[in-house]
Design a protein around this motif. Structure first.
Motif, PDB file in Angstrom:
ATOM      1  N   HIS A  87       0.844  -1.200   0.000  1.00 40.96           N
ATOM      2  CA  HIS A  87       0.000   0.000   0.000  1.00 40.96           C
ATOM      3  C   HIS A  87       0.877   1.246   0.000  1.00 40.96           C
ATOM      4  O   HIS A  87       2.049   1.192   0.367  1.00 40.96           O
ATOM      5  CB  HIS A  87      -0.949  -0.022   1.198  1.00 40.96           C
ATOM      6  N   VAL A  88       0.280   2.382  -0.408  1.00 37.83           N
ATOM      7  CA  VAL A  88       1.078   3.547  -0.798  1.00 37.83           C
ATOM      8  C   VAL A  88       1.599   4.430   0.329  1.00 37.83           C
ATOM      9  O   VAL A  88       2.455   5.274   0.095  1.00 37.83           O
ATOM     10  CB  VAL A  88       0.292   4.453  -1.787  1.00 37.83           C
ATOM     11  N   VAL A  89       1.129   4.241   1.553  1.00 34.08           N
ATOM     12  CA  VAL A  89       1.561   5.113   2.660  1.00 34.08           C
ATOM     13  C   VAL A  89       2.111   4.257   3.798  1.00 34.08           C
ATOM     14  O   VAL A  89       1.483   3.263   4.201  1.00 34.08           O
ATOM     15  CB  VAL A  89       0.393   5.990   3.178  1.00 34.08           C
ATOM     16  N   GLY A  90       3.245   4.644   4.313  1.00 37.01           N
ATOM     17  CA  GLY A  90       3.868   3.893   5.400  1.00 37.01           C
ATOM     18  C   GLY A  90       3.329   4.285   6.754  1.00 37.01           C
ATOM     19  O   GLY A  90       4.054   4.769   7.637  1.00 37.01           O
ATOM     20  N   THR A 102      -6.482   1.919   7.482  1.00 36.82           N
ATOM     21  CA  THR A 102      -6.860   2.685   6.281  1.00 36.82           C
ATOM     22  C   THR A 102      -5.897   3.854   6.050  1.00 36.82           C
ATOM     23  O   THR A 102      -5.883   4.428   4.950  1.00 36.82           O
ATOM     24  CB  THR A 102      -8.302   3.205   6.389  1.00 36.82           C
ATOM     25  N   THR A 103      -5.105   4.200   7.065  1.00 38.62           N
ATOM     26  CA  THR A 103      -4.098   5.252   6.914  1.00 38.62           C
ATOM     27  C   THR A 103      -3.021   4.869   5.903  1.00 38.62           C
ATOM     28  O   THR A 103      -2.255   5.728   5.461  1.00 38.62           O
ATOM     29  CB  THR A 103      -3.428   5.532   8.276  1.00 38.62           C
ATOM     30  N   ALA A 104      -2.944   3.596   5.547  1.00 37.05           N
ATOM     31  CA  ALA A 104      -1.939   3.146   4.572  1.00 37.05           C
ATOM     32  C   ALA A 104      -2.354   3.436   3.134  1.00 37.05           C
ATOM     33  O   ALA A 104      -1.596   3.145   2.197  1.00 37.05           O
ATOM     34  CB  ALA A 104      -1.669   1.652   4.740  1.00 37.05           C
ATOM     35  N   GLY A 105      -3.528   4.016   2.947  1.00 34.56           N
ATOM     36  CA  GLY A 105      -3.972   4.356   1.603  1.00 34.56           C
ATOM     37  C   GLY A 105      -4.296   3.127   0.766  1.00 34.56           C
ATOM     38  O   GLY A 105      -4.466   2.025   1.286  1.00 34.56           O
ATOM     39  N   GLY A 106      -4.383   3.331  -0.534  1.00 28.82           N
ATOM     40  CA  GLY A 106      -4.722   2.239  -1.444  1.00 28.82           C
ATOM     41  C   GLY A 106      -3.508   1.461  -1.905  1.00 28.82           C
ATOM     42  O   GLY A 106      -2.396   1.646  -1.411  1.00 28.82           O
ATOM     43  N   HIS A 107      -3.727   0.600  -2.876  1.00 25.89           N
ATOM     44  CA  HIS A 107      -2.646  -0.232  -3.401  1.00 25.89           C
ATOM     45  C   HIS A 107      -1.600   0.617  -4.107  1.00 25.89           C
ATOM     46  O   HIS A 107      -1.916   1.636  -4.727  1.00 25.89           O
ATOM     47  CB  HIS A 107      -3.195  -1.242  -4.413  1.00 25.89           C
ATOM     48  N   TYR A 108      -0.360   0.170  -4.029  1.00 27.19           N
ATOM     49  CA  TYR A 108       0.699   0.788  -4.817  1.00 27.19           C
ATOM     50  C   TYR A 108       0.516   0.314  -6.258  1.00 27.19           C
ATOM     51  O   TYR A 108       0.694  -0.864  -6.567  1.00 27.19           O
ATOM     52  CB  TYR A 108       2.078   0.387  -4.270  1.00 27.19           C
ATOM     53  N   THR A 109       0.143   1.228  -7.144  1.00 25.58           N
ATOM     54  CA  THR A 109      -0.236   0.834  -8.503  1.00 25.58           C
ATOM     55  C   THR A 109       0.923   0.824  -9.480  1.00 25.58           C
ATOM     56  O   THR A 109       0.868   0.123 -10.492  1.00 25.58           O
ATOM     57  CB  THR A 109      -1.319   1.771  -9.062  1.00 25.58           C
ATOM     58  N   GLY A 110       1.951   1.646  -9.235  1.00 23.26           N
ATOM     59  CA  GLY A 110       3.039   1.743 -10.207  1.00 23.26           C
ATOM     60  C   GLY A 110       2.569   2.258 -11.552  1.00 23.26           C
ATOM     61  O   GLY A 110       3.194   1.992 -12.583  1.00 23.26           O
ATOM     62  N   ALA A 150       8.528   9.758  -0.253  1.00 22.20           N
ATOM     63  CA  ALA A 150       8.377  10.707   0.859  1.00 22.20           C
ATOM     64  C   ALA A 150       7.451  10.200   1.965  1.00 22.20           C
ATOM     65  O   ALA A 150       7.713  10.425   3.152  1.00 22.20           O
ATOM     66  CB  ALA A 150       7.869  12.044   0.325  1.00 22.20           C
ATOM     67  N   ASP A 151       6.358   9.522   1.602  1.00 16.83           N
ATOM     68  CA  ASP A 151       5.430   9.052   2.642  1.00 16.83           C
ATOM     69  C   ASP A 151       5.539   7.548   2.896  1.00 16.83           C
ATOM     70  O   ASP A 151       4.715   6.959   3.595  1.00 16.83           O
ATOM     71  CB  ASP A 151       3.980   9.434   2.317  1.00 16.83           C
ATOM     72  N   GLY A 152       6.548   6.913   2.331  1.00 19.54           N
ATOM     73  CA  GLY A 152       6.792   5.491   2.602  1.00 19.54           C
ATOM     74  C   GLY A 152       5.761   4.573   1.980  1.00 19.54           C
ATOM     75  O   GLY A 152       5.013   4.952   1.077  1.00 19.54           O
ATOM     76  N   SER A 153       5.700   3.354   2.494  1.00 19.31           N
ATOM     77  CA  SER A 153       4.735   2.364   2.016  1.00 19.31           C
ATOM     78  C   SER A 153       4.548   1.311   3.099  1.00 19.31           C
ATOM     79  O   SER A 153       5.259   1.296   4.102  1.00 19.31           O
ATOM     80  CB  SER A 153       5.213   1.718   0.710  1.00 19.31           C
ATOM     81  N   ALA A 154       3.579   0.446   2.882  1.00 20.36           N
ATOM     82  CA  ALA A 154       3.266  -0.578   3.882  1.00 20.36           C
ATOM     83  C   ALA A 154       2.908  -1.885   3.199  1.00 20.36           C
ATOM     84  O   ALA A 154       2.440  -1.902   2.050  1.00 20.36           O
ATOM     85  CB  ALA A 154       2.097  -0.121   4.762  1.00 20.36           C
ATOM     86  N   VAL A 155       3.142  -2.985   3.915  1.00 22.45           N
ATOM     87  CA  VAL A 155       2.702  -4.305   3.461  1.00 22.45           C
ATOM     88  C   VAL A 155       1.396  -4.617   4.180  1.00 22.45           C
ATOM     89  O   VAL A 155       1.285  -4.425   5.394  1.00 22.45           O
ATOM     90  CB  VAL A 155       3.757  -5.385   3.793  1.00 22.45           C
ATOM     91  N   MET A 156       0.417  -5.102   3.429  1.00 21.18           N
ATOM     92  CA  MET A 156      -0.912  -5.346   3.993  1.00 21.18           C
ATOM     93  C   MET A 156      -1.362  -6.776   3.766  1.00 21.18           C
ATOM     94  O   MET A 156      -1.252  -7.316   2.659  1.00 21.18           O
ATOM     95  CB  MET A 156      -1.928  -4.396   3.348  1.00 21.18           C
ATOM     96  N   VAL A 157      -1.903  -7.379   4.827  1.00 22.93           N
ATOM     97  CA  VAL A 157      -2.593  -8.660   4.728  1.00 22.93           C
ATOM     98  C   VAL A 157      -4.081  -8.369   4.916  1.00 22.93           C
ATOM     99  O   VAL A 157      -4.477  -7.766   5.916  1.00 22.93           O
ATOM    100  CB  VAL A 157      -2.127  -9.656   5.808  1.00 22.93           C
TER     101      VAL A 157
END
Length: 199
Positions: A87-90, A102-110, A150-157
């Motif tokens: 996901h797009v926000v760390g 939900t603070t992690a935003g949506g999927h990292y789409t590239g 700048a805002d990092g990213s997160a791994v989501m299950v």
């Protein structure tokens, strides 16, 4: 007089040796720091926590020759398949107003608009009856530097299965053939069960 000159030469030589040694130590420290930075650039980790704050797993990503090797080791999860994405926000806030993580935003789409093609879409995580999961795979859809913006990213299950928006036109959603907007965005994987900030 000769003794005094010899002593002076020895003192100068000793001082020069100390300067050279100090420079070498400083150079070694700089090299060691650069080496650590290089290693960090090639390895990323995320510790997964559930909505109760309990640690439930670890994800390690190592970049090798333009590809990233992802290793997952998880426990205390619900048996079955789970959507597994970047996901797009760390930021993994279990108490977020919109629901856990939900603070992690949506999927990292590239840059790819539809789920299944997103750069952050990863294979589903299969959890066995004892609540454990292990998986290793290789992806070339992202680089570690892409996840460290700048805002990092997160791994989501996710709590549910991921259909990767694989809905053939013979099925319909809201009277239209194929996947609807939610499926194209998330793969219908449901709520967010565990989250880890990529570091």
């Amino acid at each position: 007089m000769l003794q005094w000159m010899n002593r002076r030469r020895l003192a100068v030589a000793g001082t020069a040796a100390l300067v050279v040694a100090a420079g070498a130590l400083a150079g070694n420290a700089t090299t060691a720091s650069a080496d650590r930075g290089h290693v960090r650039a090639k390895v990323a980790k995320a510790t997964l926590h559930n909505a109760d704050g309990a640690r439930v797993g670890r994800v390690t990503m190592k970049q090798k020759r333009g590809k990233v090797v992802v290793k997952v080791n998880a426990r205390r999860l619900t048996p079955g398949f789970h959507g597994f994405h970047i996901h797009v926000v760390g930021r993994c806030d279990p108490n977020a107003a919109g629901g856990p993580f939900t603070t992690a935003g949506g999927h990292y789409t590239g840059g790819q608009p539809n789920h299944g093609d997103h750069a952050g879409d990863m294979p589903s995580l299969l959890v066995t009856d004892n609540g454990r999961a292990q998986m290793t795979f290789v992806t070339d859809r992202f680089r570690l530097k892409d996840l460290r913006d700048a805002d990092g990213s997160a791994v989501m299950v996710h709590a549910g299965r991921d259909n990767f928006a694989n809905i053939p036109d013979r099925y319909s959603a809201a009277g239209k053939p194929g996947p609807d907007a939610t499926t194209l965005s998330t793969g219908d994987a449901g709520a967010r069960a565990a989250c880890g900030v990529v570091r």
